[in-house]
Design an enzyme around this catalytic site. Structure first.
Site, short mmCIF file in Angstrom:
data_model
loop_
_atom_site.label_atom_id
_atom_site.label_comp_id
_atom_site.label_asym_id
_atom_site.label_seq_id
_atom_site.Cartn_x
_atom_site.Cartn_y
_atom_site.Cartn_z
N ASN A 376 0.86 -1.20 0.00
CA ASN A 376 0.00 0.00 0.00
C ASN A 376 0.89 1.24 0.00
O ASN A 376 1.50 1.54 -1.02
CB ASN A 376 -0.95 -0.05 1.20
CG ASN A 376 -1.83 1.17 1.31
OD1 ASN A 376 -2.39 1.60 0.30
ND2 ASN A 376 -1.96 1.75 2.48
N GLU A 377 0.98 1.94 1.12
CA GLU A 377 1.82 3.14 1.15
C GLU A 377 3.19 2.75 1.66
O GLU A 377 3.48 2.87 2.85
CB GLU A 377 1.16 4.21 2.02
CG GLU A 377 -0.05 4.82 1.35
CD GLU A 377 -0.70 5.92 2.17
OE1 GLU A 377 -0.42 6.03 3.38
OE2 GLU A 377 -1.51 6.67 1.59
O1 AHR Z 1 -7.91 6.21 3.43
C1 AHR Z 1 -7.33 6.28 4.69
C2 AHR Z 1 -5.86 5.94 4.71
O2 AHR Z 1 -5.15 6.88 3.99
C3 AHR Z 1 -5.50 4.65 4.05
O3 AHR Z 1 -5.64 3.58 4.88
C4 AHR Z 1 -4.05 4.85 3.71
O4 AHR Z 1 -3.65 4.11 2.59
C5 AHR Z 1 -3.92 6.33 3.55
O5 AHR Z 1 -2.89 6.83 4.32
#
Ligand code: AHR
Length: 657
Positions: A376-377
């Site tokens: 993800n991030e």
């Molecule tokens: O959408 C909320 C959060 O924002 C998600 O979990 C993350 O990927 C981002 O930092």
């Protein structure tokens, strides 16, 4: 005489000013541009803000399996003689309760469940109660099941009650229907040991409305699923977001724990329980009742391509500076296997291990998975190092699957600049970009994708929303700037293949993050102005881009463009021109169509517009329709058609060739 000259000059200047105010948008019909991907406008689901349990997942009982780790009876109020035991029939959820005689004829044994911010029930509707039960010593026992309003001053607390006979020492599933005679958003479920008060064991106590989305038993809340279907999304990203990663590796989203019989799905913590100390929800867990099978099924039912995102072996990097928190690259094998098994679960033959599970769960046909996201991030060299072995393994086993990589948590800057070339090097098919950004950012990014590399991976704008500075909340102006920004996505459909606003859902009593697309309480829901922006883009997606320029330039809210953003698409014989006016003055536009044959004209069909009487308001539970698109009169035929766009408005002009 001087006066007359002056007044003639003033009239001339005013006319000239008026003439200047007509903004000519040139739409070239000769050259049909890039196709707009079916996946272009989609949805992003994450269990944040009670989006799953307490939200889309229609289960009304909290902690139904008595597995909440701090307190097995969290969410329950036990009375009389109740014991929590841990040798139940479901190995991943071993706890259950034993109800025994309270020891006095005037005392009662039982327990109440508080639901998620209460249990919302509607008068005359059917609710399906189910429980796994046994009489440990054999014989028969009876429980009474009620929906109660403990705050009521009426003679009776109950809205409805039924009895259930339980027989034998084998664990069995029992069901009954409850039909409340009143509507209440905060009822409780009460279970009494009654009859001869013989000891009984209860496990997985569940209550669903019978009327779920598509009537599924392990179903979804109908109004919320409908709000997704009405977006006509092209892609459905799940299950997040940060919960994919986990605060620690052990608590990452583990899709294998989310499939199979619901009774035996492992409870996971939810990081959104504690991520923001100013909004802590000590009872926020993931039951996984809404798991990967349900996500795939929902994708199919709403016509969206499924896009699962899996852990790449890195725990949340925001929460872990210590590299020990992550799985070392040389130990990634089980994570990679999870990804390969997921592809088998989605697409595999019914004779394969995971394909068989899918079939056993009710879907022998493949789900047609085409995309998978890994990570993800994530950021730093850790990410490409972790991603590489996944790419190799997936490419080798499934060259047909497109891989989505990440550009980190920022819309630009050091990590973004580092990761994009890394993703290109690794051959990711798409790169996920995230931008929760303020007004100025959205106003300045109309041309963001105009000069992107056309040869590299495609863009997946995987999480975005316009956030006000300071207090963040849903309001029309933010949605208008999202609409403005999206003209740039549409114009660059050759490079942007997917875009999903985030987050999707929020319970009004349980949110951690806002703005969000859809809000609800236990009985009602509403769609925000941002939801309508997404819907309009989905509905008027079109098939191909058309070139639209003003004075030879893309219309991106540039300094000399008076706050206008615009794009155009073709859809068969139809043309959809989207114009967003982000300024306080109305504007006049002329839609000038070039590339037509001499005798050919274009005809106005209809206009649809999103505006608001106040910039900083949105819809609400009490006013769900305050802001919604409305038709406006748009007439004319020719090669050039004039129209007005009000201040702060998002207009779609529909024309026909
Ligand atoms: O959408 C909320 C959060 O924002 C998600 O979990 C993350 O990927 C981002 O930092």
């Amino acid at each position: 005489m001087r006066k007359i000259v002056l007044s003639i000059a003033a009239t001339f200047l005013a006319t000239a000013a008026l003439a200047q105010q007509i903004h000519t948008l040139d739409v070239n019909l000769k050259k049909v541009g890039a196709p707009i991907q079916e996946t272009m406008y989609g949805i992003f689901f994450e269990d944040i803000n009670y989006a799953a349990d307490g939200g889309l997942y229609a289960e009304l009982v909290k902690n139904r399996s008595f597995e909440f780790p701090c307190d097995a009876l969290q969410g329950w109020k036990a009375f009389g003689n109740v014991e929590v035991r841990s040798d139940g029939p479901f190995p991943r959820n071993p706890h259950y309760v034993r109800l025994s005689d309270p020891g006095h004829p005037h005392k009662w044994t039982g327990l109440d469940n508080e639901g998620f911010f209460g249990i919302g029930v509607k008068s005359g509707q059917t609710y399906r109660f189910s429980v796994w039960a046994r009489v440990p010593d054999g014989g028969k026992s009876t429980i009474r099941v009620e929906l109660v309003n403990t705050a009521s001053m009426d003679e009776n607390h109950f809205l409805c009650q039924e009895t259930l006979d339980i027989a034998g020492s084998e664990w069995k599933k029992y069901q009954l229907e409850l039909i409340p005679d009143n509507t209440l958003d905060k009822a409780a479920l009460r279970i009494f040991l009654t009859g001869n008060r013989t000891t009984v064991d209860l496990e997985h106590i569940s209550l669903f409305p019978a009327d779920t989305w598509m009537g599924h038993e392990n179903g979804l809340r109908k109004d919320l699923a409908q709000a997704l279907a009405d977006l006509k999304p092209g892609v459905f990203r799940f299950p997040g977001g940060c919960i994919v990663e986990g605060t620690d590796i052990a608590t990452r989203y583990n899709w294998k724990n989310s499939v199979g019989p619901v009774e035996n799905r492992t409870l996971n913590e939810n990081r959104w329980e504690y991520t923001f100390p100013h909004r802590v929800y000590p009872d926020y867990y993931q039951s996984y009742g809404l798991g990967f099978y349900e996500f795939f099924l929902l994708s199919e039912e709403i016509g969206a391509a499924p896009l699962p995102i899996l852990s790449c072996g890195l725990a949340c990097q925001f929460q872990n500076e210590d590299s020990q928190a992550h799985c070392p690259v040389d130990q990634l094998e089980p994570f990679i296997q999870d990804a390969l098994d997921l592809i088998e679960f989605a697409n595999g033959d019914v004779n394969t291990t995971w394909g068989k599970l899918r079939a056993d769960m009710g879907h022998p046909a493949p789900f047609g998975l085409k995309f998978i996201g890994i990570g993800n991030e994530q950021w730093d060299s850790l990410y490409p190092e972790h991603l590489e072995p996944f790419v190799k393994a997936i490419r080798a086993a499934h060259p047909e699957i497109k891989i989505v990589g990440s550009s980190g948590p920022d819309s630009e800057g050091k990590q973004f600049d580092y990761l994009w070339p890394q993703m290109t090097k690794l051959g990711a098919d798409l790169v996920d970009e995230h931008f929760y950004r303020p007004y100025e950012w959205f106003l300045s990014q109309g041309a963001r994708y105009d000069n992107y590399n056309r040869k590299g991976p495609k863009v997946f704008a995987g999480e975005y929303a316009c956030h006000a500075k300071g207090k963040k909340w849903n309001h029309f102006y933010a949605s208008l700037l999202e609409a403005a920004f999206m003209t740039g996505i549409e114009r660059n459909a050759d490079v942007v293949h997917m875009a999903t606003y985030a987050p999707l859902f929020a319970h009004v009593e349980g949110w951690q993050w806002r703005p969000d697309l859809i809000w609800y309480d236990n009985l009602r829901s509403f769609r925000t102005a941002s939801w309508y922006v997404q819907q309009l883009y989905g509905q008027y997606r079109g098939s191909n881009c058309l070139s639209l320029t003003m004075d030879g330039k893309n219309v991106t809210g540039d300094e000399d463009q008076d706050g206008l953003f615009a794009s155009a698409v073709l859809d068969g014989d139809k043309i959809y021109v989207k114009v967003v006016n982000t300024e306080a003055s109305p504007a006049s536009i002329a839609l000038n169509f070039t590339g037509l044959k001499k005798v050919q004209t274009v005809k106005a069909v209809e206009g649809v517009r999103l505006t608001s009487s106040s910039l900083y308001q949105d819809n609400s539970l009490d006013h769900p329709d305050r802001i919604a698109p409305a038709a406006f009169s748009f007439k004319g035929e020719g090669k050039c058609i004039q129209a007005d766009v009000p201040a702060y408005s998002f207009s779609i002009f529909v024309l026909e060739k």
